[in-house]
Design a protein around this motif. Structure first.
Motif, PDB file in Angstrom:
ATOM      1  N   GLY A  28     -12.798   3.979  -0.557  1.00 11.55           N
ATOM      2  CA  GLY A  28     -11.386   4.072  -0.915  1.00 11.55           C
ATOM      3  C   GLY A  28     -11.066   3.319  -2.202  1.00 11.55           C
ATOM      4  O   GLY A  28     -10.058   3.603  -2.858  1.00 11.55           O
ATOM      5  N   HIS A  29     -11.894   2.355  -2.556  1.00 10.91           N
ATOM      6  CA  HIS A  29     -11.706   1.615  -3.806  1.00 10.91           C
ATOM      7  C   HIS A  29     -12.660   2.125  -4.880  1.00 10.91           C
ATOM      8  O   HIS A  29     -12.279   2.286  -6.043  1.00 10.91           O
ATOM      9  CB  HIS A  29     -11.912   0.118  -3.561  1.00 10.91           C
ATOM     10  N   TYR A  98     -13.607  -6.147   4.606  1.00 12.08           N
ATOM     11  CA  TYR A  98     -12.803  -7.327   4.253  1.00 12.08           C
ATOM     12  C   TYR A  98     -13.698  -8.545   4.045  1.00 12.08           C
ATOM     13  O   TYR A  98     -13.418  -9.400   3.208  1.00 12.08           O
ATOM     14  CB  TYR A  98     -11.749  -7.614   5.333  1.00 12.08           C
ATOM     15  N   TYR A 101     -14.901  -8.252   0.628  1.00  8.78           N
ATOM     16  CA  TYR A 101     -13.881  -8.714  -0.336  1.00  8.78           C
ATOM     17  C   TYR A 101     -13.973 -10.235  -0.471  1.00  8.78           C
ATOM     18  O   TYR A 101     -13.908 -10.780  -1.567  1.00  8.78           O
ATOM     19  CB  TYR A 101     -12.445  -8.405   0.115  1.00  8.78           C
ATOM     20  N   ILE A 128      -7.487  -4.702  -6.852  1.00 17.03           N
ATOM     21  CA  ILE A 128      -6.413  -5.468  -6.223  1.00 17.03           C
ATOM     22  C   ILE A 128      -6.946  -6.519  -5.264  1.00 17.03           C
ATOM     23  O   ILE A 128      -6.425  -7.637  -5.191  1.00 17.03           O
ATOM     24  CB  ILE A 128      -5.418  -4.526  -5.497  1.00 17.03           C
ATOM     25  N   ALA A 129      -8.018  -6.214  -4.546  1.00 17.25           N
ATOM     26  CA  ALA A 129      -8.531  -7.154  -3.551  1.00 17.25           C
ATOM     27  C   ALA A 129      -9.122  -8.404  -4.205  1.00 17.25           C
ATOM     28  O   ALA A 129      -9.353  -9.412  -3.529  1.00 17.25           O
ATOM     29  CB  ALA A 129      -9.574  -6.475  -2.671  1.00 17.25           C
ATOM     30  N   PHE A 149      -4.399  -1.093  -8.763  1.00 12.66           N
ATOM     31  CA  PHE A 149      -3.990  -0.952  -7.371  1.00 12.66           C
ATOM     32  C   PHE A 149      -4.389   0.448  -6.931  1.00 12.66           C
ATOM     33  O   PHE A 149      -3.845   1.440  -7.414  1.00 12.66           O
ATOM     34  CB  PHE A 149      -2.479  -1.169  -7.237  1.00 12.66           C
ATOM     35  N   THR A 150      -5.338   0.520  -5.997  1.00 12.70           N
ATOM     36  CA  THR A 150      -5.924   1.813  -5.645  1.00 12.70           C
ATOM     37  C   THR A 150      -5.083   2.586  -4.614  1.00 12.70           C
ATOM     38  O   THR A 150      -5.433   3.699  -4.263  1.00 12.70           O
ATOM     39  CB  THR A 150      -7.350   1.605  -5.099  1.00 12.70           C
ATOM     40  N   LYS A 159       3.623  -4.915  -1.722  1.00 14.46           N
ATOM     41  CA  LYS A 159       2.711  -6.042  -1.886  1.00 14.46           C
ATOM     42  C   LYS A 159       3.262  -7.073  -2.869  1.00 14.46           C
ATOM     43  O   LYS A 159       3.159  -8.276  -2.658  1.00 14.46           O
ATOM     44  CB  LYS A 159       1.368  -5.553  -2.381  1.00 14.46           C
ATOM     45  N   PHE A 203      -7.508 -10.600   6.056  1.00 16.12           N
ATOM     46  CA  PHE A 203      -6.813  -9.640   5.192  1.00 16.12           C
ATOM     47  C   PHE A 203      -5.485 -10.219   4.699  1.00 16.12           C
ATOM     48  O   PHE A 203      -5.131 -10.092   3.527  1.00 16.12           O
ATOM     49  CB  PHE A 203      -6.579  -8.336   5.963  1.00 16.12           C
ATOM     50  N   GLN A 206      -5.842 -12.785   1.881  1.00 18.20           N
ATOM     51  CA  GLN A 206      -6.154 -12.144   0.596  1.00 18.20           C
ATOM     52  C   GLN A 206      -4.926 -11.405   0.075  1.00 18.20           C
ATOM     53  O   GLN A 206      -4.609 -11.462  -1.116  1.00 18.20           O
ATOM     54  CB  GLN A 206      -7.311 -11.149   0.773  1.00 18.20           C
ATOM     55  N   PHE A 207      -4.257 -10.719   0.980  1.00 18.49           N
ATOM     56  CA  PHE A 207      -3.116  -9.881   0.607  1.00 18.49           C
ATOM     57  C   PHE A 207      -2.017 -10.717  -0.055  1.00 18.49           C
ATOM     58  O   PHE A 207      -1.455 -10.355  -1.083  1.00 18.49           O
ATOM     59  CB  PHE A 207      -2.586  -9.198   1.870  1.00 18.49           C
ATOM     60  N   ASN A 210      -3.241 -12.290  -3.462  1.00 21.32           N
ATOM     61  CA  ASN A 210      -3.261 -11.268  -4.517  1.00 21.32           C
ATOM     62  C   ASN A 210      -1.848 -10.833  -4.892  1.00 21.32           C
ATOM     63  O   ASN A 210      -1.561 -10.590  -6.060  1.00 21.32           O
ATOM     64  CB  ASN A 210      -4.086 -10.055  -4.067  1.00 21.32           C
ATOM     65  N   ARG A 289     -13.819   4.856   6.559  1.00 21.28           N
ATOM     66  CA  ARG A 289     -14.136   3.499   7.014  1.00 21.28           C
ATOM     67  C   ARG A 289     -13.551   3.099   8.362  1.00 21.28           C
ATOM     68  O   ARG A 289     -13.365   1.921   8.622  1.00 21.28           O
ATOM     69  CB  ARG A 289     -13.745   2.487   5.944  1.00 21.28           C
ATOM     70  N   ASP A 392      -2.285   0.356   5.155  1.00 20.36           N
ATOM     71  CA  ASP A 392      -1.143   0.926   4.415  1.00 20.36           C
ATOM     72  C   ASP A 392      -0.822   2.360   4.826  1.00 20.36           C
ATOM     73  O   ASP A 392       0.044   2.991   4.226  1.00 20.36           O
ATOM     74  CB  ASP A 392      -1.452   0.888   2.913  1.00 20.36           C
TER      75      ASP A 392
HETATM   76  N1  UDP Z   1      -5.028  -4.232  -0.238  1.00 22.40           N
HETATM   77  C1  UDP Z   1      -4.280  -5.083  -0.931  1.00 22.40           C
HETATM   78  N2  UDP Z   1      -4.735  -6.339  -1.148  1.00 22.40           N
HETATM   79  C2  UDP Z   1      -5.922  -6.764  -0.695  1.00 22.40           C
HETATM   80  C3  UDP Z   1      -6.714  -5.863   0.025  1.00 22.40           C
HETATM   81  C4  UDP Z   1      -6.230  -4.592   0.246  1.00 22.40           C
HETATM   82  O1  UDP Z   1      -3.192  -4.743  -1.360  1.00 22.40           O
HETATM   83  O2  UDP Z   1      -6.270  -7.936  -0.937  1.00 22.40           O
HETATM   84  C5  UDP Z   1      -4.416  -2.955   0.019  1.00 22.40           C
HETATM   85  C6  UDP Z   1      -5.246  -1.771  -0.313  1.00 22.40           C
HETATM   86  O3  UDP Z   1      -5.196  -1.397  -1.637  1.00 22.40           O
HETATM   87  C7  UDP Z   1      -4.543  -0.805   0.574  1.00 22.40           C
HETATM   88  C8  UDP Z   1      -4.360  -1.581   1.840  1.00 22.40           C
HETATM   89  O4  UDP Z   1      -4.188  -2.900   1.399  1.00 22.40           O
HETATM   90  O5  UDP Z   1      -3.255  -0.545   0.111  1.00 22.40           O
HETATM   91  C9  UDP Z   1      -5.468  -1.448   2.793  1.00 22.40           C
HETATM   92  O6  UDP Z   1      -6.591  -2.053   2.250  1.00 22.40           O
HETATM   93  P1  UDP Z   1      -8.028  -1.502   2.513  1.00 22.40           P
HETATM   94  O7  UDP Z   1      -8.937  -2.055   1.508  1.00 22.40           O
HETATM   95  O8  UDP Z   1      -8.338  -1.704   3.923  1.00 22.40           O
HETATM   96  O9  UDP Z   1      -7.801   0.026   2.202  1.00 22.40           O
HETATM   97  P2  UDP Z   1      -8.668   1.223   2.614  1.00 22.40           P
HETATM   98  O10 UDP Z   1     -10.071   0.738   2.664  1.00 22.40           O
HETATM   99  O11 UDP Z   1      -8.144   1.713   3.908  1.00 22.40           O
HETATM  100  O12 UDP Z   1      -8.430   2.171   1.507  1.00 22.40           O
END
Ligand code: UDP
Ligand code: UDP
Length: 475
Positions: A28-29, A98, A101, A128-129, A149-150, A159, A203, A206-207, A210, A289, A392
């Motif tokens: 996803g990233h 995670y 990350y 973003i992570a 931001f993916t 966020k 998570f 980190q969230f 960030n 995932r 998300d």
């Molecule tokens: N995300 C974020 N900050 C972080 C880690 C993740 O904003 O430190 C966001 C990510 O871009 C997405 C959501 O949180 O919007 C879910 O993250 P995850 O990496 O689990 O996304 P996925 O793998 O499901 O694409």
């Protein structure tokens, strides 16, 4: 798709910026990062390096990385060897992506500096992570740092605002309710990523870190476009979400690369799709995932067996593909595949999802609404039946429903809720979605808007050009 090598117009000059891209983990990233790499390299004549953290968490990532560098030799590879983080004690049971990350975040202060200096980078684009740690390193070296931001613009606004919300509501230790993101929308408590209700979750930490760091970036890129998320994009660009947010570049939907990867031997789905009538197939996938609970898989199987529709179903039995050892028959019950033969195809392998969504036989996407899946459905004009599972995804499902190219049944459960959605209920919603003319028309118009955004002169194309101009040293 853009040409595979640097075009004749792209002769390197002193003004060619060298942009280093630093993704985190998970398809996803990685997928949007590789799309961005090629858009910058082949489409905008930049010198591009992609940091590849090794070993990767999943096999899907190693296949994708190998295929990218084989197909686009102009993109340079910067390997980063990670020391293993023994997280079993520190974060028992945590999601392996995670944990990765976290390993990247801890390695970044030590490893990223030498990598950037050695590459004479003109700009860094960090995932973003990794934002809070990467920005500090780049700042010390006086390298401009952008954050990619993916996910959706709506999620980016959430966020960016979330730390302000926490500060105004008793701090990190307090419970999280509905969150009103200024100028964007109210994210109800039930749609907030599950982990954020626990301040100590890996998570969440980190969230929040960030989110707080975003104001220190030189700019933010987001894989979104105005027509799909008008309020969020306008609020981010207009500065109403939080004060002093840096410039935001909405550059989506980033175009797929057509890597085909090792997909040739991976399945017979291409030939099978070719043999199906237009708009007849329901494509079912919950992303790269997560695995659905076993009883929910059984309920889906019961629906697919009874429904009479043609279907292509990608099933996952584990979070990380390397650990997914179970057989389809264990997941679906003995004889399922035989009973649906001809009408339905089930696979545990990787499919080239964008190619599936582009296929004229596909009429509906039952999707978890990972943001890449949403952008791919939009770009191909495929209606979505949204079934978000975690993180998300409920926020994204709302974007889909609001933009009108899909339906979201809000009462359907997600991870952490007990209820299993029954076969009959799924059937009812799929029949309604397949027959919904308004949704089909909206999907076609969102597809056209997406194409306009990334075409010459389109909003996303111009945003990317402006970002490149800044990397060249323009202000
Ligand atoms: N995300 C974020 N900050 C972080 C880690 C993740 O904003 O430190 C966001 C990510 O871009 C997405 C959501 O949180 O919007 C879910 O993250 P995850 O990496 O689990 O996304 P996925 O793998 O499901 O694409
Ligand atoms: N994907 C794919 N084939 C699969 C599963 C996933 O091509 O069998 C791709 C999908 O097209 C998307 C990415 O992997 O580009 C998954 O990202 P998304 O944000 O949709 O969801 P996540 O897997 O991170 O939950």
């Amino acid at each position: 798709p853009p040409p595979n090598s640097t075009s004749d117009d792209c002769q390197g000059t002193a003004a060619t910026p060298h942009i280093v891209l630093f993704p985190s983990a998970g398809m996803g990233h990685l997928v949007p990062f590789t799309r961005l790499a090629v858009a910058l390299s082949a489409g905008h004549c930049c010198d591009v390096s992609l940091v590849t953290a090794l070993p990767t968490v999943s096999s899907a990532e190693s296949c994708h990385i190998a295929a990218l560098f084989a197909a686009f030799p102009a993109v340079r590879r910067l390997d980063l060897r990670l020391a293993p983080l023994d997280a079993s004690a520190e974060f028992p049971g945590a999601d392996p992506f995670y944990v990765r990350y976290e390993a990247l975040r801890r390695s970044t202060p030590l490893l990223l500096g030498p990598l950037l200096a050695g590459a004479s980078a003109s700009a860094l684009v960090a995932d973003i992570a990794l934002a809070s740690v990467a920005i500090s390193v780049a700042r010390e070296l006086r390298v401009p740092c952008y954050v990619f931001f993916t996910a959706s613009a709506t999620m980016l606004s959430f966020k960016a605002y979330f730390p302000t919300y926490l500060d105004a509501n008793g701090g990190a230790g307090h419970s999280v309710g509905d969150v009103d993101v200024p100028g964007v929308c109210r994210v109800p408590r039930s749609s907030i990523p599950q982990a954020l209700h626990d301040p100590d979750d890996i998570f969440t930490r980190q969230f929040v870190a960030n989110g707080r760091a975003l104001v220190a970036a030189d700019g933010l890129l987001v894989n979104a476009f105005e027509a799909m998320e008008p309020e969020a994009v306008a609020a981010l660009l207009g500065g109403s979400v939080v004060a002093s947010l840096p410039p935001v570049f909405a550059v989506g939907p980033l175009m797929p690369l057509n890597l085909r990867e090792a997909a040739e031997e991976q399945g017979n789905y291409r030939a099978w799709l070719d043999a199906q009538p237009p708009r007849s197939v329901v494509y079912v996938s919950f992303g790269s995932r997560k695995a659905l609970a076993r009883d929910q898989i059984r309920e889906l199987a019961a629906w697919l067996e009874a429904c009479g529709h043609r279907f292509l179903w990608v099933v996952k039995g584990a979070v990380v593909d390397r650990d997914d050892a179970c057989e389809l028959s264990d997941l679906l019950g003995e004889g399922f595949q035989r009973r649906v033969e001809g009408r339905g195809l089930v696979t545990k392998s990787w499919v080239e999802q964008d190619e599936v969504l582009r296929h004229p036989a596909v009429g509906l996407f039952v999707s978890h609404c990972g943001w890449n899946s949403v952008t791919e459905a939009a770009a191909n004009g495929v209606p979505v039946l949204a079934w978000p599972r975690f993180a998300d995804q409920r926020v994204n499902a709302r974007v889909v429903a609001r933009a009108g190219f899909g339906v979201w049944v809000e009462r359907w459960s997600w991870e952490g809720e007990e209820a299993v959605v029954g076969a009959e209920e799924i059937a009812e919603q799929v029949v309604a979605a397949m027959g919904d003319q308004a949704v089909a028309e909206k999907a076609a118009s969102v597809r056209d808007e997406a194409a306009r955004a990334v075409a010459d002169g389109g909003t996303s194309q111009q945003s990317l050009a402006e970002f490149v101009r800044r990397c060249r040293g323009g202000t």
